[in-house]
Design a protein around this motif. Structure first.
Motif, mmCIF file in Angstrom:
data_model
loop_
_atom_site.group_PDB
_atom_site.id
_atom_site.type_symbol
_atom_site.label_atom_id
_atom_site.label_comp_id
_atom_site.label_asym_id
_atom_site.label_seq_id
_atom_site.Cartn_x
_atom_site.Cartn_y
_atom_site.Cartn_z
ATOM 1 N N SER A 154 0.854 -1.187 0.000
ATOM 2 C CA SER A 154 0.000 0.000 0.000
ATOM 3 C C SER A 154 0.883 1.228 0.000
ATOM 4 O O SER A 154 2.075 1.160 0.304
ATOM 5 N N PHE A 155 0.274 2.351 -0.353
ATOM 6 C CA PHE A 155 0.984 3.628 -0.330
ATOM 7 C C PHE A 155 0.708 4.318 1.004
ATOM 8 O O PHE A 155 -0.415 4.295 1.504
ATOM 9 N N VAL A 156 1.716 4.935 1.550
ATOM 10 C CA VAL A 156 1.636 5.460 2.902
ATOM 11 C C VAL A 156 0.526 6.516 3.035
ATOM 12 O O VAL A 156 0.283 7.309 2.117
ATOM 13 N N ASP A 157 -0.142 6.492 4.170
ATOM 14 C CA ASP A 157 -1.154 7.498 4.502
ATOM 15 C C ASP A 157 -0.623 8.372 5.632
ATOM 16 O O ASP A 157 -0.263 7.856 6.694
ATOM 17 N N PRO A 158 -0.552 9.686 5.447
ATOM 18 C CA PRO A 158 -0.117 10.559 6.543
ATOM 19 C C PRO A 158 -1.173 10.614 7.649
ATOM 20 O O PRO A 158 -2.379 10.635 7.370
ATOM 21 N N TYR A 159 -0.728 10.623 8.891
ATOM 22 C CA TYR A 159 -1.615 10.759 10.043
ATOM 23 C C TYR A 159 -1.170 11.959 10.870
ATOM 24 O O TYR A 159 0.026 12.289 10.923
ATOM 25 N N ARG A 160 -2.133 12.548 11.539
ATOM 26 C CA ARG A 160 -1.828 13.747 12.322
ATOM 27 C C ARG A 160 -0.747 13.481 13.364
ATOM 28 O O ARG A 160 0.151 14.300 13.590
ATOM 29 N N HIS A 161 -0.804 12.303 13.996
ATOM 30 C CA HIS A 161 0.121 12.034 15.104
ATOM 31 C C HIS A 161 1.552 11.753 14.631
ATOM 32 O O HIS A 161 2.466 11.702 15.462
ATOM 33 N N THR A 262 -0.318 6.122 18.617
ATOM 34 C CA THR A 262 -0.255 7.581 18.562
ATOM 35 C C THR A 262 0.697 8.168 19.596
ATOM 36 O O THR A 262 1.053 9.332 19.506
ATOM 37 N N GLY A 263 1.099 7.354 20.555
ATOM 38 C CA GLY A 263 2.039 7.807 21.568
ATOM 39 C C GLY A 263 2.984 6.690 21.942
ATOM 40 O O GLY A 263 2.590 5.729 22.608
ATOM 41 N N GLN A 264 4.251 6.768 21.491
ATOM 42 C CA GLN A 264 5.181 5.679 21.712
ATOM 43 C C GLN A 264 5.514 5.498 23.188
ATOM 44 O O GLN A 264 5.720 4.366 23.651
ATOM 45 N N ALA A 265 5.543 6.569 23.970
ATOM 46 C CA ALA A 265 5.834 6.441 25.394
ATOM 47 C C ALA A 265 4.765 5.606 26.078
ATOM 48 O O ALA A 265 5.064 4.743 26.915
ATOM 49 N N ALA A 266 3.498 5.832 25.719
ATOM 50 C CA ALA A 266 2.411 5.051 26.302
ATOM 51 C C ALA A 266 2.512 3.588 25.905
ATOM 52 O O ALA A 266 2.262 2.685 26.709
ATOM 53 N N ALA A 267 2.896 3.325 24.646
ATOM 54 C CA ALA A 267 3.043 1.949 24.187
ATOM 55 C C ALA A 267 4.160 1.227 24.932
ATOM 56 O O ALA A 267 4.026 0.061 25.308
ATOM 57 N N LEU A 268 5.260 1.924 25.175
ATOM 58 C CA LEU A 268 6.364 1.325 25.923
ATOM 59 C C LEU A 268 5.969 1.038 27.362
ATOM 60 O O LEU A 268 6.334 0.002 27.929
ATOM 61 N N ARG A 269 5.202 1.944 27.977
ATOM 62 C CA ARG A 269 4.734 1.697 29.351
ATOM 63 C C ARG A 269 3.809 0.495 29.401
ATOM 64 O O ARG A 269 3.880 -0.326 30.323
ATOM 65 N N CYS A 270 2.943 0.389 28.418
ATOM 66 C CA CYS A 270 2.016 -0.745 28.370
ATOM 67 C C CYS A 270 2.782 -2.051 28.244
ATOM 68 O O CYS A 270 2.494 -3.028 28.937
#
Length: 307
Positions: A154-161, A262-270
């Motif tokens: 697929s072709f990349v889709d830009p996201y706000r985050h 959308t938030g890598q810090a939150a993913a790492l904490r999880c």
């Protein structure tokens, strides 16, 4: 019921022990992505789960468990994303040579029909021009020829985050990439498809994919599958209905283009706080949640309908 494991996070790479525990317990709790106080209780018995679709960028942590999953009566196949991007773009992944070996190990266990290669997403910019993609795509086709039958991109889709980490591709760039990919894939025996793209690339021998694919599921089950389109996906998505048991913002991989984190810090904490014994990927209910049972019909019983 088809189980998606998972579009929202990489369960095989990071949470395989938890998933095996959920199969043993026979159920999983899945929070509503829009309201974490609403939980669905999903039955996971072999009588209700007709097929599992695994999505991963690194299946190695789950490889040794696959015979156990099959022996328990769960059919499955893999969507394996393998791109040429380096650690600047995909910081959490092992070296590509190691992932190619894992791809072959998976293919030898399951056969090439049950391992779908994803070159996903394609990003074109100053770092990754079209010529770079064509060169790297050919190299990966050489490395994976015979290990899979189809490739999906697929072709990349830009996201706000993502904060402008990449841009949307032009139509001209999409056509240049597709034309080159089509020629290369044909030389190496890969059927080539796009994922959730509206652009018509049939002139290059490229079709539209259904990643949760009723035809592939039917072939694995040995019976025809009449499946409704998944209304929860994007309009151009060809997938049929499935139940996803993952959770957003839980993948510690850190890929810069990720739509699910959308938030890598939150993913790492999880990931650091993850309990493999918990009924949810994100832990234990805290009390006061509304839990509803998700009804499920088995294709093995109905053979013509999908819930």
């Amino acid at each position: 019921m088809i189980l998606s494991v998972s579009r929202r996070t990489d369960i095989p790479a990071y949470y395989s022990a938890w998933f095996l525990n959920r199969l043993a317990e026979g159920f999983v709790l899945v929070p509503n992505p829009h309201n974490p106080r609403q939980l669905s209780r999903i039955p996971l018995s072999p009588e209700t789960v007709d097929c599992i679709v695994f999505w991963t960028k690194n299946p190695a942590p789950m490889l040794d468990a696959l015979p156990r999953i099959e022996a328990a009566g769960y059919p499955f196949y893999f969507q394996f994303t393998l791109t040429p991007y380096g650690p600047r773009t995909e910081p959490g992944l092992p070296p590509k040579e190691e992932l190619v070996r894992a791809f072959w190990a998976l293919s030898r266990r399951l056969g090439p029909k049950r391992v779908v290669w994803r070159y996903d997403p394609v990003m074109v910019d100053g770092r990754y021009p079209t010529a770079w993609h064509l060169e790297r795509f050919e190299a990966l086709c050489n490395a994976l020829e015979g290990a899979a039958e189809r490739c999906v991109f697929s072709f990349v889709d830009p996201y706000r985050h993502t904060g402008g980490a990449y841009r949307e591709m032009t139509r001209s760039e999409c056509l240049d990439v597709a034309g080159g990919f089509g020629e290369i894939a044909a030389r190496h025996g890969f059927s080539l498809f796009t994922c959730a793209e509206t652009i018509d690339l049939s002139a290059f021998g490229i079709g539209h994919a259904a990643c949760i694919d009723p035809e592939l599921v039917g072939g694995i089950l040995g019976c025809p599958v009449k499946a409704a389109k998944d209304p929860g996906q994007r309009p151009a998505c060809g997938c049929c209905e499935s139940v996803d048991i993952g959770a957003y913002n839980t993948c510690p991989g850190g890929c810069v283009y990720c739509y699910a984190t959308t938030g890598q810090a939150a993913a790492l904490r999880c990931a650091a706080a993850h309990d493999p014994a918990a009924p949810m990927l994100t832990g234990w209910p805290r009390g006061g949640e509304r839990i509803s049972d998700r009804a499920a019909k088995s294709l093995k019983a109905a053979q013509t309908t999908l819930y």
